[in-house]
Design a protein around this motif. Structure first.
Motif, PDB file in Angstrom:
ATOM      1  N   SER A  17       0.853  -1.184   0.000  1.00  7.71           N
ATOM      2  CA  SER A  17       0.000   0.000   0.000  1.00  7.71           C
ATOM      3  C   SER A  17       0.890   1.235   0.000  1.00  7.71           C
ATOM      4  O   SER A  17       1.929   1.257   0.665  1.00  7.71           O
ATOM      5  CB  SER A  17      -0.907   0.020   1.233  1.00  7.71           C
ATOM      6  OG  SER A  17      -1.620   1.246   1.311  1.00  7.71           O
ATOM      7  N   HIS A  19      -0.118   3.943   1.255  1.00  8.98           N
ATOM      8  CA  HIS A  19      -0.470   4.640   2.492  1.00  8.98           C
ATOM      9  C   HIS A  19      -0.871   3.592   3.523  1.00  8.98           C
ATOM     10  O   HIS A  19      -1.986   3.078   3.496  1.00  8.98           O
ATOM     11  CB  HIS A  19      -1.607   5.626   2.245  1.00  8.98           C
ATOM     12  CG  HIS A  19      -1.312   6.605   1.149  1.00  8.98           C
ATOM     13  ND1 HIS A  19      -0.454   7.670   1.318  1.00  8.98           N
ATOM     14  CD2 HIS A  19      -1.731   6.652  -0.143  1.00  8.98           C
ATOM     15  CE1 HIS A  19      -0.366   8.343   0.187  1.00  8.98           C
ATOM     16  NE2 HIS A  19      -1.126   7.748  -0.713  1.00  8.98           N
ATOM     17  N   PHE A  21      -1.533   2.502   7.358  1.00 12.05           N
ATOM     18  CA  PHE A  21      -1.878   2.996   8.684  1.00 12.05           C
ATOM     19  C   PHE A  21      -1.822   1.834   9.661  1.00 12.05           C
ATOM     20  O   PHE A  21      -2.425   0.788   9.422  1.00 12.05           O
ATOM     21  CB  PHE A  21      -3.276   3.616   8.675  1.00 12.05           C
ATOM     22  CG  PHE A  21      -3.386   4.814   7.783  1.00 12.05           C
ATOM     23  CD1 PHE A  21      -3.141   6.084   8.267  1.00 12.05           C
ATOM     24  CD2 PHE A  21      -3.701   4.670   6.437  1.00 12.05           C
ATOM     25  CE1 PHE A  21      -3.222   7.197   7.443  1.00 12.05           C
ATOM     26  CE2 PHE A  21      -3.785   5.773   5.599  1.00 12.05           C
ATOM     27  CZ  PHE A  21      -3.543   7.038   6.107  1.00 12.05           C
ATOM     28  N   SER A  30      -3.882   6.942  12.922  1.00 17.54           N
ATOM     29  CA  SER A  30      -4.010   8.145  12.102  1.00 17.54           C
ATOM     30  C   SER A  30      -2.711   8.473  11.366  1.00 17.54           C
ATOM     31  O   SER A  30      -2.694   9.346  10.503  1.00 17.54           O
ATOM     32  CB  SER A  30      -4.408   9.340  12.973  1.00 17.54           C
ATOM     33  OG  SER A  30      -3.346   9.708  13.846  1.00 17.54           O
ATOM     34  N   ASP A  32       0.138   8.023   8.738  1.00 15.63           N
ATOM     35  CA  ASP A  32       0.414   7.402   7.446  1.00 15.63           C
ATOM     36  C   ASP A  32       1.896   7.054   7.392  1.00 15.63           C
ATOM     37  O   ASP A  32       2.756   7.934   7.396  1.00 15.63           O
ATOM     38  CB  ASP A  32       0.046   8.366   6.316  1.00 15.63           C
ATOM     39  CG  ASP A  32       0.248   7.758   4.933  1.00 15.63           C
ATOM     40  OD1 ASP A  32       0.749   6.619   4.842  1.00 15.63           O
ATOM     41  OD2 ASP A  32      -0.087   8.435   3.946  1.00 15.63           O
ATOM     42  N   ASN A  33       2.195   5.756   7.351  1.00 15.41           N
ATOM     43  CA  ASN A  33       3.582   5.307   7.324  1.00 15.41           C
ATOM     44  C   ASN A  33       4.159   5.226   5.920  1.00 15.41           C
ATOM     45  O   ASN A  33       5.297   4.786   5.746  1.00 15.41           O
ATOM     46  CB  ASN A  33       3.688   3.942   8.013  1.00 15.41           C
ATOM     47  CG  ASN A  33       3.416   4.039   9.497  1.00 15.41           C
ATOM     48  OD1 ASN A  33       4.274   4.417  10.276  1.00 15.41           O
ATOM     49  ND2 ASN A  33       2.187   3.722   9.900  1.00 15.41           N
TER      50      ASN A  33
END
Length: 318
Positions: A17, A19, A21, A30, A32-33
């Protein structure tokens, strides 16, 4: 072109992904890694069958021209009856079906926990209360976790999950750390060639996304002490040197990177100039040239001693 990644402990790697989480029971959901997950260095496949296809059809690995060619080899090797038992009578003579069935069989095989995720290391025994770390191993774990020392656990998570799951020693994220160019790789004989991971060339859906160039997935450190080559390009050949790179990349870059024709240092020499902006500068990479590394040679040995406790097959003394 790349070091072969371990096939162990892939069962919990999340699908890729852009984004990611963290789950609610792990951390602040909350946050975004960024790019995370996938089963390869560049995260481009999510299933074991897709991963198995890559080396079979790669020009610089097994070199088969098509799945049908692989299927013919499978049938010629005498697996026709086994294929037919799985996929039906007609499959035993159909190379295309044989190929698809073989890929699925490889995926199912990799779900065998005794082989691929046994959690049988000394550290697992320590977490289970069956044995204790030696003083050196314990120092290594402390240095591994300490944000102002190794800071390894910031990416290679060493604690159990909040739900009690064993530590995976990876956060599955993709990161650029600027490892030195491996000039033994045939493709690197072309000075213009760059393996930039997430933005290509093997992965094609993010070509041109400069913010993704140079990013590779953080591997698990389980069984890392058994490896002979390290990092995505296999350019480092000892675990001590792999740890040393982290603490010397910024403090003593001349030990890791070559000089240009004008005498200046070519830092992050395996990256394009644009991709160099993506290189991670979190500790221990936050120090300046000439400063003391975050770990001394003795402390590096301590960390390596701890990492050896992550090898599967440990048997507690009786």
């Amino acid at each position: 072109m790349r070091a072969a990644p371990s096939l162990k402990y892939l069962q919990v790697v999340p699908p890729f992904s852009e984004h990611f989480f963290e789950s609610e029971d792990e951390a602040d959901e909350s946050i975004d890694n960024g790019p995370t997950g996938g089963l390869t260095w560049d995260g481009r496949v999510d299933r074991g069958s897709e991963q198995a296809k890559i080396p079979l059809l790669s020009d610089f690995e097994m070199g088969n021209k098509s799945g049908v060619e692989v299927g013919r080899h499978v049938l010629k090797a005498g697996y026709g009856k086994a294929i037919a038992d799985i996929a039906g009578p007609k499959a035993g003579g159909d190379p295309a079906i044989a190929f698809r069935t073989a890929l699925k069989a490889l995926e199912v095989f990799q779900q065998d926990y005794k082989t691929f995720y046994p959690y049988s290391s000394k550290y697992d025994a320590v977490l289970a209360g069956k044995v204790a770390l030696t003083p050196q191993e314990a120092r290594g774990l402390e240095l591994f976790n300490a944000p102002d020392k190794g800071n390894c656990a910031s990416c290679h998570v060493s604690q159990r999950g909040h739900d009690g799951t064993p530590p995976q020693f990876t956060d599955y994220g993709l990161i650029a750390i600027g490892v030195p160019r491996n000039r033994d790789i045939p493709a690197n004989k072309d000075p213009a060639f760059r393996d930039l991971g997430l933005c290509g060339p093997l992965r094609t859906d993010f070509i041109g996304r400069q913010e993704y160039c140079g990013l590779f997935r953080t591997p698990t450190l389980r069984n890392v002490a058994l490896r002979k080559v390290f990092f995505h390009n296999g350019g480092v050949h000892s675990l001590q040197d792999a740890v040393r790179f982290y603490v010397e990349r910024e403090t003593h870059p001349e030990r890791w990177y070559p000089r240009k024709a004008d005498g200046s240092l070519d830092k992050y020499d395996d990256l394009s100039e644009e991709a160099k902006a993506n290189v991670n500068m979190d500790p221990p990479f936050d120090r300046k040239a000439g400063e003391e590394p975050a770990l001394s040679s003795t402390e590096i040995d301590d960390v390596v001693a701890f990492l050896a406790t992550l090898s599967d097959g440990y048997e507690p003394p009786k």
